[in-house]
Design a protein around this motif. Structure first.
Motif: not given
Length: 337
Positions: A271-277
């Motif tokens: 949620m903080f970085m807004r990525t699933s990479n």
């Protein structure tokens, strides 16, 4: 994204300094800073408290938080399940069973038996976790479905919990008390020599997890896509389980069974970085886990008192609201297929 990562990197030393400053004995911030930069103090008692107690505790909190959080991330990606965590496969229960055998069958406490007994407790935790992991790896060769393997892990966890209950029933009062205290979880009480062993195993496993970033990203798009990219699903799944099991086992051995961190922190990082990479998510999860571990340590210390609140009384306060949010907003959070 770079700004968020920079904020996270700045928060960790701030929390670390607060953990050094906050405690049963009030120590001026200037003296804390002197110790951190390697300068001696006139007050020898303060120096001993900072160097021999608070400093290893803070490092232990950072390492344990990172290890459990990365273990949770690996398992959530492996099983494509946002509610998977280090304890879901019974690995934490296996480590607890190993410690229960040592403590309850010997019927004593760690302090009463010295370093040799402590080493046997750590060895028991590692052995118990590895036995459970071997059982799961054996089933992974039989069961192809990750969902079914997840169910097997849950059942194994129930069996180990039942064995622990039986050992508690037949154990002495002193042994039960010692095991209950250990089961509450704590980052305190760790020495530099023990921290060195913990760091050697934990950091090595964290570095090895970085080598699996590409297979992890491939698994996010489904097993068929991963296979088309040349990923050996069974071998990758086994490697991820071994790494997550090792990270969980070593943390449980040195700090006790700590709940919620491995389950919750990966979601906070997403949620903080807004990525699933995973090239971004995996190191961010480790850093977030370190920050949350320091925060839990800070919340567990009572000012001007010698008592320390057990970690497992703190982590649900941090973890449960996040889990509820994940359950409610799951359709909005496109982390998994």
């Amino acid at each position: 994204m770079k700004i968020r990562l920079l904020i996270l990197i700045l928060v960790i030393p701030l929390l670390f300094f607060c953990c050094m400053l906050w405690g049963s004995v009030d120590i001026p911030a200037g003296d804390v800073f002197r110790v951190l930069v390697g300068l001696p103090l006139e007050n020898h008692v303060w120096e001993v408290i900072l160097v021999e107690s608070r400093l290893p505790m803070a490092f232990c909190a950072m390492l344990a938080g990172a290890a459990l959080s990365v273990a949770g991330l690996l398992l959530q990606t492996t099983f494509n399940n946002p509610l998977a965590g280090p304890s879901i496969l019974g690995i934490s229960s296996g480590a607890s069973l190993g410690v229960a055998v040592v403590m309850l069958m010997l019927g004593g406490s760690v302090g009463a038996y010295g370093f040799g007994y402590y080493a046997s407790v750590v060895g028991g935790a590692m052995a118990g976790a590895m036995i459970i992991l071997l059982i799961l790896l054996l089933f992974s060769g039989i069961v192809r479905s990750t969902a079914m393997l997840l169910i097997v892990g849950i059942l194994v966890g129930y069996l180990t919990s039942s064995a622990i209950s039986l050992l508690n029933f037949f154990a002495t009062q002193e042994g039960v008390h010692s095991f209950v205290i250990w089961g509450m979880g704590s980052f305190s009480g760790i020495t530099w020599s023990r921290l060195g062993v913990f760091a050697l195993i934990g950091v090595s496993a964290l570095i090895l997890s970085l080598l699996l970033i590409k297979p992890l990203n491939a698994l996010l798009l489904g097993t068929r896509y991963a296979e088309s990219m040349g990923v050996n699903i069974r071998r990758t799944r086994n490697a991820l389980m071994i790494l997550s099991g090792l990270l969980t086992a070593v943390t449980t051995a040195f700090c006790g069974p700590i709940g919620f961190l491995g389950l919750v922190v990966p979601h906070i990082a997403r949620m903080f970085m807004r990525t699933s990479n995973h090239a971004v998510l995996l190191p961010t999860t480790a850093l977030t886990g370190s920050a949350v571990g320091l925060l839990c340590t800070l919340l567990s210390v009572l000012p001007s008192r010698t008592e320390v609140i057990p970690l497992n009384a703190i982590t649900p306060i941090v973890g449960i609201p996040v889990i509820i949010y994940i359950i409610v907003a799951r359709k909005k959070l496109h982390y998994f297929n």
